[in-house]
Enzyme design. Sequence first.
Site, PDB file in Angstrom:
ATOM      1  N   HIS A  48     -43.517 107.228  53.717  1.00  0.00           N
ATOM      2  CA  HIS A  48     -44.340 106.136  54.226  1.00  0.00           C
ATOM      3  C   HIS A  48     -44.051 105.929  55.716  1.00  0.00           C
ATOM      4  CE1 HIS A  48     -44.769 104.398  49.928  1.00  0.00           C
ATOM      5  NE2 HIS A  48     -45.829 105.101  50.262  1.00  0.00           N
ATOM      6  N   GLU A  51     -41.790 103.238  57.205  1.00  0.00           N
ATOM      7  CA  GLU A  51     -40.409 103.278  56.724  1.00  0.00           C
ATOM      8  C   GLU A  51     -39.639 104.372  57.470  1.00  0.00           C
ATOM      9  OE1 GLU A  51     -40.792 103.582  52.450  1.00  0.00           O
ATOM     10  OE2 GLU A  51     -42.064 101.795  52.369  1.00  0.00           O
ATOM     11  N   HIS A 194     -36.816 105.309  50.765  1.00  0.00           N
ATOM     12  CA  HIS A 194     -37.837 104.359  51.198  1.00  0.00           C
ATOM     13  C   HIS A 194     -37.133 103.095  51.683  1.00  0.00           C
ATOM     14  CE1 HIS A 194     -41.559 106.313  49.471  1.00  0.00           C
ATOM     15  NE2 HIS A 194     -40.597 106.997  48.851  1.00  0.00           N
ATOM     16  N   GLU A 253     -34.723 102.274  47.643  1.00  0.00           N
ATOM     17  CA  GLU A 253     -35.310 101.321  48.595  1.00  0.00           C
ATOM     18  C   GLU A 253     -34.178 100.749  49.447  1.00  0.00           C
ATOM     19  OE1 GLU A 253     -38.420 100.820  49.062  1.00  0.00           O
ATOM     20  OE2 GLU A 253     -39.438 101.519  47.252  1.00  0.00           O
TER      21      GLU A 253
END
Length: 283
Positions: A48, A51, A194, A253
């Site tokens: 992404h 990110e 991420h 994450e």
Amino acid sequence: MMREIQDLKAINPFVGVHQYGQSVFGRPLVALCCGRGSRLVHVNASCHANEWITSALLMRFMTELSGAYTAGQRLGGEDIGVLLDTVTLWAAPMVNPDGVELVQGRFPHSHPHYRTLLAWNGGVEDFSGWKANIRGVDLNDQFPAFWEEECKRRNVVSPAPRDYPGAHPLCEPEAGALAELTDRLGFHAVVSLHTQGKEIYWNYRDFEPPHAENLADRLGAASGYAPIKLSGSDAGYKDWFIHRYRRPGFTVEAGYGENPLPVSAFDTIYAELRPLLLESLRL
């Protein structure tokens, strides 16, 4: 990043640098190979665009890991020479380079594609919230693991800053190249970096191996992140990997806050992430 890779390779000649594909705009998609063990672990970053801090985090880890190996030093209490005799790490530090450039404000307004991007972004010139690749496709919704279900859930039917799964699975060169690299090398475990939330997603529709939760607990103990059994999400890279290979796959994450996370948070996030990445090499 590419300059840093060149410097890393010059200092540590045993590190392999492999171009595994190209982005939409022809930027090289590069994987670094470190180690000589038979067990293959893969880590990727910046799927992404907003990110992108994950690329810097993974590059810091690769620099420290290869440096410790060259110097015969320990890293995080681990004998890196012994570790890299048993495992080989394949790291893809930037899956979505075109998107990263856009988010960082480096995409030229004179580019013929700029007006299209501006329209997809609702006429807003601030692209800092952009997750997709440069064609408005969310690369982590691109993989053939119940892709049709993800399309229904997202309900985004055209290019957008986020959540558009594309015309069909792996239609984007960045996703297709990553899938091909994975199929060609047959990784034993994968980690997709991420941001944000300090969570570890380890399961996928009960296709994960029986010991996956235990492995996630180990990653959580190393980092302080919470292992989460996730539902209601499909077509991500780790989803596809688990579904296809029935091997351990994790979405991490990193950090906490609002994407893109500030550079000022880098050292704190890296202190959490380094022990997790070292533990991933022991899985």
